[in-house]
Design a protein around this motif. Structure first.
Motif, PDB file in Angstrom:
ATOM      1  N   GLN A  71       0.829  -1.207   0.000  1.00 43.72           N
ATOM      2  CA  GLN A  71       0.000   0.000   0.000  1.00 43.72           C
ATOM      3  C   GLN A  71       0.865   1.260   0.000  1.00 43.72           C
ATOM      4  O   GLN A  71       0.587   2.214  -0.730  1.00 43.72           O
ATOM      5  CB  GLN A  71      -0.918   0.002   1.229  1.00 43.72           C
ATOM      6  CG  GLN A  71      -1.966  -1.095   1.218  1.00 43.72           C
ATOM      7  CD  GLN A  71      -2.754  -1.135   2.514  1.00 43.72           C
ATOM      8  OE1 GLN A  71      -3.141  -0.109   3.067  1.00 43.72           O
ATOM      9  NE2 GLN A  71      -3.001  -2.326   3.018  1.00 43.72           N
ATOM     10  N   SER A 116      -6.037   6.313   0.560  1.00 43.16           N
ATOM     11  CA  SER A 116      -4.893   5.463   0.889  1.00 43.16           C
ATOM     12  C   SER A 116      -4.476   5.653   2.342  1.00 43.16           C
ATOM     13  O   SER A 116      -4.107   4.682   3.021  1.00 43.16           O
ATOM     14  CB  SER A 116      -3.715   5.774  -0.041  1.00 43.16           C
ATOM     15  OG  SER A 116      -4.016   5.428  -1.376  1.00 43.16           O
ATOM     16  N   LYS A 119      -6.933   3.707   4.408  1.00 41.72           N
ATOM     17  CA  LYS A 119      -6.650   2.277   4.263  1.00 41.72           C
ATOM     18  C   LYS A 119      -5.387   1.883   5.024  1.00 41.72           C
ATOM     19  O   LYS A 119      -5.356   0.850   5.712  1.00 41.72           O
ATOM     20  CB  LYS A 119      -6.496   1.951   2.780  1.00 41.72           C
ATOM     21  CG  LYS A 119      -6.146   0.507   2.469  1.00 41.72           C
ATOM     22  CD  LYS A 119      -7.282  -0.422   2.747  1.00 41.72           C
ATOM     23  CE  LYS A 119      -6.945  -1.835   2.267  1.00 41.72           C
ATOM     24  NZ  LYS A 119      -8.008  -2.812   2.633  1.00 41.72           N
ATOM     25  N   THR A 123      -4.856  -0.690   8.163  1.00 40.49           N
ATOM     26  CA  THR A 123      -3.921  -1.810   8.042  1.00 40.49           C
ATOM     27  C   THR A 123      -2.894  -1.786   9.172  1.00 40.49           C
ATOM     28  O   THR A 123      -2.526  -2.845   9.710  1.00 40.49           O
ATOM     29  CB  THR A 123      -3.201  -1.756   6.683  1.00 40.49           C
ATOM     30  OG1 THR A 123      -4.175  -1.706   5.636  1.00 40.49           O
ATOM     31  CG2 THR A 123      -2.343  -2.991   6.483  1.00 40.49           C
ATOM     32  N   THR A 136     -13.843   0.118  11.444  1.00 36.27           N
ATOM     33  CA  THR A 136     -14.026  -0.483  10.124  1.00 36.27           C
ATOM     34  C   THR A 136     -15.220  -1.429  10.084  1.00 36.27           C
ATOM     35  O   THR A 136     -15.660  -1.831   8.995  1.00 36.27           O
ATOM     36  CB  THR A 136     -12.768  -1.265   9.696  1.00 36.27           C
ATOM     37  OG1 THR A 136     -12.537  -2.350  10.621  1.00 36.27           O
ATOM     38  CG2 THR A 136     -11.546  -0.360   9.686  1.00 36.27           C
ATOM     39  N   GLY A 148     -15.280  -0.634   6.546  1.00 35.88           N
ATOM     40  CA  GLY A 148     -14.085  -1.229   5.968  1.00 35.88           C
ATOM     41  C   GLY A 148     -14.293  -1.671   4.531  1.00 35.88           C
ATOM     42  O   GLY A 148     -13.398  -1.531   3.686  1.00 35.88           O
ATOM     43  N   VAL A 151     -14.330   1.424   2.279  1.00 43.27           N
ATOM     44  CA  VAL A 151     -12.955   1.903   2.102  1.00 43.27           C
ATOM     45  C   VAL A 151     -12.204   1.018   1.109  1.00 43.27           C
ATOM     46  O   VAL A 151     -11.508   1.517   0.216  1.00 43.27           O
ATOM     47  CB  VAL A 151     -12.217   1.932   3.460  1.00 43.27           C
ATOM     48  CG1 VAL A 151     -10.723   2.215   3.254  1.00 43.27           C
ATOM     49  CG2 VAL A 151     -12.820   2.992   4.378  1.00 43.27           C
ATOM     50  N   ASP A 152     -12.354  -0.297   1.246  1.00 42.22           N
ATOM     51  CA  ASP A 152     -11.681  -1.227   0.333  1.00 42.22           C
ATOM     52  C   ASP A 152     -12.126  -1.014  -1.115  1.00 42.22           C
ATOM     53  O   ASP A 152     -11.303  -1.054  -2.043  1.00 42.22           O
ATOM     54  CB  ASP A 152     -11.968  -2.676   0.743  1.00 42.22           C
ATOM     55  CG  ASP A 152     -11.214  -3.085   1.990  1.00 42.22           C
ATOM     56  OD1 ASP A 152     -10.270  -2.365   2.376  1.00 42.22           O
ATOM     57  OD2 ASP A 152     -11.566  -4.123   2.586  1.00 42.22           O
ATOM     58  N   TRP A 155     -10.674   2.239  -2.410  1.00 42.36           N
ATOM     59  CA  TRP A 155      -9.225   2.058  -2.536  1.00 42.36           C
ATOM     60  C   TRP A 155      -8.896   1.261  -3.795  1.00 42.36           C
ATOM     61  O   TRP A 155      -7.939   1.585  -4.517  1.00 42.36           O
ATOM     62  CB  TRP A 155      -8.682   1.342  -1.299  1.00 42.36           C
ATOM     63  CG  TRP A 155      -7.192   1.183  -1.300  1.00 42.36           C
ATOM     64  CD1 TRP A 155      -6.260   2.086  -0.874  1.00 42.36           C
ATOM     65  CD2 TRP A 155      -6.466   0.033  -1.768  1.00 42.36           C
ATOM     66  NE1 TRP A 155      -4.991   1.571  -1.042  1.00 42.36           N
ATOM     67  CE2 TRP A 155      -5.089   0.318  -1.581  1.00 42.36           C
ATOM     68  CE3 TRP A 155      -6.840  -1.198  -2.301  1.00 42.36           C
ATOM     69  CZ2 TRP A 155      -4.098  -0.591  -1.925  1.00 42.36           C
ATOM     70  CZ3 TRP A 155      -5.851  -2.105  -2.656  1.00 42.36           C
ATOM     71  CH2 TRP A 155      -4.490  -1.790  -2.464  1.00 42.36           C
TER      72      TRP A 155
END
Length: 206
Positions: A71, A116, A119, A123, A136, A148, A151-152, A155
């Motif tokens: 990432q 990012s 994210k 992480t 999340t 979450g 967001v994924d 992303w």
């Protein structure tokens, strides 16, 4: 996993090589930035193999650490390529010329960097604690999706979908391609008519 990892590393090398060939046309600080982030990206992408070596249900922290490095590398690559496009005065007619091309680059970064960071923050929490961050898992207005998942999805759009589209558009632009040529020196014919007999004989090299 070697196929994915090596393909990614080859891309990083060729991408840096492309920028290196244009370094004389770039601002010095842009070239310096590329030289700094290149080894960092290579290291981070090389560690991506951890997600295959460290199984998630055995060690979720180490498994997620490999993805965290990827990432970070994706953000650095996006910033590097964006700086290259802006500093090299890239222009696309369908966007309306150089001015609008730069606006499009800025708009992309304005979407990429915030999502990012969110994210990466999530992480990092997993790497530190071994489970997902509580925020999340909160529900959203988008059906059964939690924060979450939203967001994924966003992303993935900025780091997988849009880069493919951008790469295709850039490949169609009429620019000088990167050519790798392997050759050997042509043998010289100089001296073939010089006499071998230094005493003045008639012996010649043919």
């Amino acid at each position: 996993y070697p196929l994915f990892e090596y393909s990614l590393l080859v891309y990083l090398i060729l991408d840096f090589w492309t920028i290196a060939l244009k370094k004389g046309e770039l601002e010095p600080w842009v070239w310096t930035f590329s030289k700094i982030v290149f080894p960092i990206n290579v290291f981070l992408c090389a560690q991506f193999r951890m997600i295959f070596v460290c199984i998630a249900y055995q060690n979720v922290k180490q498994h997620t650490a490999g993805f965290l490095g990827l990432q970070l590398a994706l953000v650095l690559v996006a910033v590097q390529n964006s700086l290259f496009l802006v500093d090299s005065n890239a222009s696309y007619d369908f966007l309306g010329g150089m001015a609008n091309t730069r606006k499009a680059v800025v708009a992309y970064l304005c979407g990429l960097i915030p999502i990012s960071l969110v994210k990466i923050t999530a992480t990092i929490f997993v790497v530190q604690n071994g489970h997902g961050a509580p925020w999340t898992l909160k529900p959203t207005p988008f059906g059964d999706m939690v924060v979450g998942q939203v967001v994924d999805t966003i992303w993935m759009i900025f780091n997988a979908v849009l880069p493919l589209i951008i790469s295709y558009i850039r490949s169609k632009k009429n620019i000088d391609p990167l050519v790798i040529e392997i050759s050997s020196p042509v043998p010289s014919s100089a001296g073939e008519s010089e006499p071998l007999n230094k005493d003045g004989g008639e012996v010649y090299l043919t």
